[in-house]
Design a protein around this motif. Structure first.
Motif, PDB file in Angstrom:
ATOM      1  N   MET A   1     -28.251 -67.748   3.362  1.00  0.00           N
ATOM      2  CA  MET A   1     -28.275 -66.315   3.516  1.00  0.00           C
ATOM      3  C   MET A   1     -27.108 -65.728   2.732  1.00  0.00           C
ATOM      4  SD  MET A   1     -27.859 -63.978   6.966  1.00  0.00           S
ATOM      5  CE  MET A   1     -29.483 -64.323   7.549  1.00  0.00           C
ATOM      6  N   THR A   2     -27.358 -64.602   2.120  1.00  0.00           N
ATOM      7  CA  THR A   2     -26.314 -63.872   1.418  1.00  0.00           C
ATOM      8  C   THR A   2     -26.090 -62.558   2.149  1.00  0.00           C
ATOM      9  OG1 THR A   2     -26.973 -64.835  -0.682  1.00  0.00           O
ATOM     10  CG2 THR A   2     -25.611 -62.859  -0.780  1.00  0.00           C
ATOM     11  N   ASP A   7     -22.370 -65.945   0.053  1.00  0.00           N
ATOM     12  CA  ASP A   7     -23.381 -66.900   0.508  1.00  0.00           C
ATOM     13  C   ASP A   7     -22.888 -67.638   1.743  1.00  0.00           C
ATOM     14  OD1 ASP A   7     -25.145 -66.306  -1.577  1.00  0.00           O
ATOM     15  OD2 ASP A   7     -24.197 -67.761  -2.913  1.00  0.00           O
ATOM     16  N   TYR A   8     -23.780 -67.770   2.727  1.00  0.00           N
ATOM     17  CA  TYR A   8     -23.474 -68.487   3.961  1.00  0.00           C
ATOM     18  C   TYR A   8     -24.510 -69.582   4.147  1.00  0.00           C
ATOM     19  CZ  TYR A   8     -20.468 -64.529   5.040  1.00  0.00           C
ATOM     20  OH  TYR A   8     -19.492 -63.573   4.991  1.00  0.00           O
ATOM     21  N   THR A   9     -24.046 -70.789   4.483  1.00  0.00           N
ATOM     22  CA  THR A   9     -24.955 -71.902   4.727  1.00  0.00           C
ATOM     23  C   THR A   9     -25.018 -72.259   6.205  1.00  0.00           C
ATOM     24  OG1 THR A   9     -23.174 -73.477   4.264  1.00  0.00           O
ATOM     25  CG2 THR A   9     -24.645 -72.899   2.430  1.00  0.00           C
ATOM     26  N   GLU A  10     -24.106 -71.693   7.003  1.00  0.00           N
ATOM     27  CA  GLU A  10     -24.093 -71.959   8.438  1.00  0.00           C
ATOM     28  C   GLU A  10     -24.556 -70.721   9.188  1.00  0.00           C
ATOM     29  OE1 GLU A  10     -20.346 -73.447   9.802  1.00  0.00           O
ATOM     30  OE2 GLU A  10     -20.053 -74.590   7.955  1.00  0.00           O
ATOM     31  N   LYS A  11     -25.423 -70.950  10.199  1.00  0.00           N
ATOM     32  CA  LYS A  11     -25.955 -69.847  10.982  1.00  0.00           C
ATOM     33  C   LYS A  11     -24.857 -69.006  11.620  1.00  0.00           C
ATOM     34  CE  LYS A  11     -30.470 -71.192  12.743  1.00  0.00           C
ATOM     35  NZ  LYS A  11     -31.206 -71.470  13.977  1.00  0.00           N
ATOM     36  N   LYS A  13     -21.705 -68.492  10.851  1.00  0.00           N
ATOM     37  CA  LYS A  13     -20.942 -67.650   9.928  1.00  0.00           C
ATOM     38  C   LYS A  13     -21.790 -66.490   9.413  1.00  0.00           C
ATOM     39  CE  LYS A  13     -17.645 -71.160   8.525  1.00  0.00           C
ATOM     40  NZ  LYS A  13     -17.100 -71.966   7.436  1.00  0.00           N
ATOM     41  N   ALA A  14     -23.062 -66.755   9.145  1.00  0.00           N
ATOM     42  CA  ALA A  14     -23.955 -65.675   8.695  1.00  0.00           C
ATOM     43  C   ALA A  14     -24.134 -64.648   9.807  1.00  0.00           C
ATOM     44  CB  ALA A  14     -25.298 -66.250   8.271  1.00  0.00           C
ATOM     45  N   TYR A  36     -32.264 -63.197   2.333  1.00  0.00           N
ATOM     46  CA  TYR A  36     -32.512 -64.314   3.237  1.00  0.00           C
ATOM     47  C   TYR A  36     -33.901 -64.874   2.954  1.00  0.00           C
ATOM     48  CZ  TYR A  36     -32.817 -67.014   7.565  1.00  0.00           C
ATOM     49  OH  TYR A  36     -32.936 -68.033   8.472  1.00  0.00           O
ATOM     50  N   ASN A  78     -35.762 -65.344  11.692  1.00  0.00           N
ATOM     51  CA  ASN A  78     -36.670 -66.492  11.520  1.00  0.00           C
ATOM     52  C   ASN A  78     -38.016 -66.233  12.193  1.00  0.00           C
ATOM     53  OD1 ASN A  78     -34.861 -67.980   9.995  1.00  0.00           O
ATOM     54  ND2 ASN A  78     -34.002 -69.023  11.773  1.00  0.00           N
TER      55      ASN A  78
END
Length: 107
Positions: A1-2, A7-11, A13-14, A36, A78
């Motif tokens: 997700m950006t 950019d975030y790869t961990e839920k 942090k996003a 996303y 999601n």
């Protein structure tokens, strides 16, 4: 997700980044939030219902109301994406019914 060009790869942090965007929103006008799963995200505040929303935009738009849970907001996004195939199938069935009704009306 950006989110906001990061950019975030961990839920988690996003999710935190989304909630921070809520806190920093000063304009009632919709704003670009990021992207996303191939969808661009538009961030807005519904003043009537007093809720923050993210609209996932592709060929169509899918709006998700945000909550206060960092993981819950990602889950909501999601879930909205998971509903797309069901909505597509529903629309196909409606179109099929419409075509049948048109044929019946022609006869």
């Amino acid at each position: 997700m950006t989110v906001k060009d990061i950019d975030y790869t961990e839920k988690a942090k996003a999710g935190v980044a989304i909630l921070e965007a809520c806190k920093l929103m000063t304009s009632p006008e919709p704003q670009e939030l990021g992207s996303y799963m191939g969808f661009s995200m538009l961030f807005s505040f519904d003043g009537f219902n007093k809720q923050y929303q993210i609209t996932l935009r592709g060929a169509l738009s899918h709006t998700v109301t945000l909550g206060t849970d960092i993981h819950g907001n990602i889950t909501r996004l999601n879930n909205a994406l998971a509903e797309i195939p069901k909505k597509l199938e529903y629309c196909r069935e409606q179109l099929k019914t419409l075509h049948q009704q048109m044929e019946t009306a022609r006869e």
